[in-house]
Structures are given as C-alpha cells and as structure tokens.
Design an enzyme around this catalytic site. Structure first.
Site, PDB file in Angstrom:
ATOM      1  N   LYS A 376      35.578  -7.337  -3.533  1.00  0.00           N
ATOM      2  CA  LYS A 376      36.466  -8.024  -4.454  1.00  0.00           C
ATOM      3  C   LYS A 376      35.784  -9.197  -5.140  1.00  0.00           C
ATOM      4  CE  LYS A 376      40.815  -6.276  -2.739  1.00  0.00           C
ATOM      5  NZ  LYS A 376      42.157  -6.544  -2.178  1.00  0.00           N
ATOM      6  N   ARG A 412      40.297  -2.583   5.135  1.00  0.00           N
ATOM      7  CA  ARG A 412      40.194  -1.528   4.119  1.00  0.00           C
ATOM      8  C   ARG A 412      38.882  -1.734   3.378  1.00  0.00           C
ATOM      9  NH1 ARG A 412      41.516  -0.756  -1.314  1.00  0.00           N
ATOM     10  NH2 ARG A 412      42.499   1.246  -1.831  1.00  0.00           N
TER      11      ARG A 412
END
Length: 441
Positions: A376, A412
């Site tokens: 991210k 995740r």
C-alpha cells in the site's frame, strides 16, 4: 456511547515465565495471573452518573463475597512456595479494592478518564456498577469487554480448514481479477491466469485466497454485477476444483456474493462493512458463510479526499460495531465474523500508522482481526517513494510487526511465501519460552 479501550496491559504470558523462574506451583500461577497484572483503560462517552460513580470508588464498600473470591496475593504466593497459610479468614483489601480513577479535563474533554488497576479490582468495579441503582450497565459492559480483549476468539471452520485464532498469524493470498489493480496492474486479469496464480499462492502456503473482481484502489469506480460475476465465478470454480484452501470473495454486492457462494466460496469480504448493499448480510446468513467486515470512510472513489477523524480508533470501533449489528440482525453467528480496520481506506498516511500501532484497542470487540497492508501507498512513502512492485520489504516489515505485537490474526498479502517466512520468525519470537532449565514447567 460509553467505551473502554485498553491503553496498556501487562502480558500474562510474560508473567508466567517469571512465575516459572520463581518455582511457583501451577495453581498459584493461575490465581496470580488474575490478581497481579496491571491494566489501564481509557474511558470515553461517560455521563454524569458514571463519572460520579467512578469518583466515589475509593469510598465504596466492598462486598464480602468479592473478598472470598479473591484471596490475598501474599497468601497465594505462600501456597505456591509450599509455605503454610490459612484461607479461612481472607483479609479484605483496603483502599485499593477498586481501580484508581483519573478524570479527563472537565471542560476540554468531558466524559473521559483513565482507570488503572489489577484484574480483580476491575471485576469488583463491574459488579458494583451492575448493582448500582443509577443504571450503570453500559459502563459495566464496556469495562467487561475491555477486560476480555485478550481472550482468544472461538475457532472458525471454513471448508476443510480450521482456524485456531491465537495459534499463529494466518495468511490470506490476494487474487486480483481486475484490469486496474494498484498492485499488479491487471497481470492476472483473465480466468486462467488468475486460477494459476491462486494455485501458486496456495502452494506457497496461503491459508485463504481472496478473489476480487472489482478494484477498490483509491479513485476506482464500481463495475456492473454482470462484469464482476464474469470475472470471479470461473476463478472460484477453477480453484475449488483443484485446492481445498478456503476462498474469500471481495465484493460489496449481494448478487455477486450469492453466485460466488454457490460456486464454492466460503467467506464474503465486504470493504464497506455491509453498508453498501442491504441485501448482502442476508445472502451470507442464508448460505451459512463467514464474512469479513471492513471499515471505510466514504467510497473507493472518494475515500482519500481529505479523510478526517476526531478519534480515529473510536470512529473505527463505532463503524465496526454497527457492521456487526447488521450481520447479527439477520442471523450471521458472531463467531463467523472477522473484522478489518481498513488500512488505506479513508485514512491518511498518519492515520494508517496510528491505527496499526493501536490495533489491540479493536480487540474489545472480541473478534479476529484481518489486516491488509500489502504494497500500500503509505509503505511506499516510508520506503522513499517506491512503487507498488518494489514494496515487498516494507510489507514484510509491517506484517512482522503486527505478528510480534499480536495485532492481527490474518494478514492479507500479495507475496505469500515471503510473508509466511516473516510471520514464522515473528510468531516464534513472540511465543518463545525456553529461558533455560529454571524456566521449566
């Protein structure tokens, strides 16, 4: 709404190591684990009755039954050391019978304060609050939930796999079936490529596979039900035919979830926490499936347009509590719900870091936490501006940190094999107990 959030707490497992080194008997260790640990709880949302109750705690009378249930620490320690002692007339604790109360600024932060004490003191507070004639059940429930924050949630069965929360940090592998994924740019767009990728992740050790047919990157727009179904259903069917790794489907739509569950999916991963499609919770309930409910501020198209919070953790808790209520209202068992704080979904760079630091505050909800940091943007910024494809090392740093702190039950990730290795190290360090012969059980 009254909330009690754990700020700091001694880890019982660390105390146990000290007890072993001291040679205390197992029964003494059990009692001491309940009496010695110090806990600090941040309370918010208090009304005047609750504040008056907390201010008066030092002068409150101590119930005899509570006395009998909690023998003096000194007596327990003497028993553990094999010394004679009597429990026939346990000594009542003195002024320290209840946690100490530090109120917040009455003008700037009304209804706030800090409770500090041992587990037994908090239990007395809960009992006293429930018995109070002013109706302080909300305070009692909030404190009780915070005290139970360290309790391991019940195991979850998905397909042929059983997830024992607290045993280790599990890995969910990402299978993007989209042409515009921020992380892989459509590399696995197409059923055959996505199936092959999912099988490779399963072979690398993924405990779950998360199949998504609609990008939720910042600024992304929704796709039609038909387009999403065409992307994910063939992939689910292909994976189910060749692996028993449980399959999650990343969708916000009831129509997609219904067909995905028919095709063999086990879990619905909704980034809107059941707030986008009112029919979705019932679809999950009727299928007997599990769900992961995520926090988001706004929508994927708008979420990064100046997100703002007064109290980030409290706002996330409120959102997730409402999501849980929507799930339970249609019959989804609480033990089949996972929660996701939504890193990167309506959060600034600093919000993401703060939320990861305070993940344990979300434990008051009593449910397993799934956290996604993989590749991210905030990691790229920390790594000097690296693009998504070059954020592996930063991703591994984030998942190892969460595992070491006990903040996540599932991570995740895109890079399963590497994450499994990092988690194996972090989990092993956190659970190490062999400090030499004198630490034996």
């Amino acid at each position: 709404m009254i909330r009690a959030r754990p700020v700091t707490a001694e880890h019982p497992e660390d105390l146990v190591l000290a007890f072993r080194r001291m040679g205390l008997a197992p029964d003494a260790q059990t009692v001491l684990r309940e009496t010695l640990p110090l806990v600090r709880l941040l309370l918010t949302g208090l009304g005047r009755p609750e504040e008056a109750f907390l201010r008066a705690l030092p002068a409150a009378p101590l119930a005899p039954a509570s006395d009998d249930a909690c023998p003096p620490t000194e007596a327990v320690a003497e028993q553990g050391a094999g010394l004679p002692t009597s429990r026939a007339t346990p000594r009542a604790p003195g002024p320290g019978a209840y946690p100490s109360w530090l109120p917040g600024d009455a003008q700037a932060r009304p209804g706030t304060g800090l409770l500090t004490g041992r587990a037994e003191q908090f239990q007395r507070l809960v009992t006293a609050a429930r018995a109070d004639s002013r109706g302080l059940s909300a305070l009692a429930s909030a404190v009780a939930s915070a005290l139970a924050a360290g309790t391991v949630p019940p195991a979850l069965v998905l397909g042929r796999r059983r997830f024992e929360w607290g045993a280790r940090t599990y890995v969910m592998g990402v299978v993007n079936v989209t042409p515009d994924s921020f992380s892989d740019g459509g590399r696995y767009f197409g059923a055959e490529a996505a199936i092959a990728h999912g099988l490779a992740l399963a072979e690398a050790g993924a405990d779950m596979l998360d199949v998504g047919g609609e990008s939720t990157r910042p600024g992304s727009l929704p796709v039609s039900v038909e387009a999403e179904l065409a992307r994910v259903v063939p992939v689910i069917e292909g994976l189910r035919a060749r692996t028993d790794v449980p399959i999650s489907v990343d969708t916000t739509k009831a129509a997609v979830a219904r067909e995905a569950l028919k095709a063999g999916a086990h879990l619905i991963n909704d980034v809107t926490g059941f707030s986008a499609d009112a029919a979705l919770p019932r679809v999950v309930a009727e299928a007997g499936a599990a769900c992961c409910l995520m926090h988001i501020q706004g929508t994927p198209a708008t979420m990064q347009q100046a997100p703002r919070y007064d109290d980030l953790v409290e706002d996330v808790l409120a959102f997730l509590e409402a999501a849980i209520a929507r799930a339970e209202a249609v019959g989804i068992p609480r033990q089949r719900i996972l929660l996701d704080p939504g890193i990167g979904f309506g959060k600034t760079f600093d919000h993401n870091l703060f939320l990861l630091r305070r993940l344990n505050e979300l434990r008051v909800l009593g449910l397993p936490l799934l956290v996604g940091t993989s590749r991210k943007g905030f990691l790229g910024r920390l790594a000097g501006g690296k693009p998504a494809a070059e954020r592996l090392a930063a991703t591994l740093g984030s998942v190892a940190s969460m595992a070491a702190l006990g903040g996540a039950d599932v991570v995740r990730v895109h890079d399963v094999a590497e994450a499994r290795d990092a988690l194996a190290v972090a989990d092993a360090i956190r659970r190490s107990e062999d400090g030499g012969a004198l630490y034996g059980r």
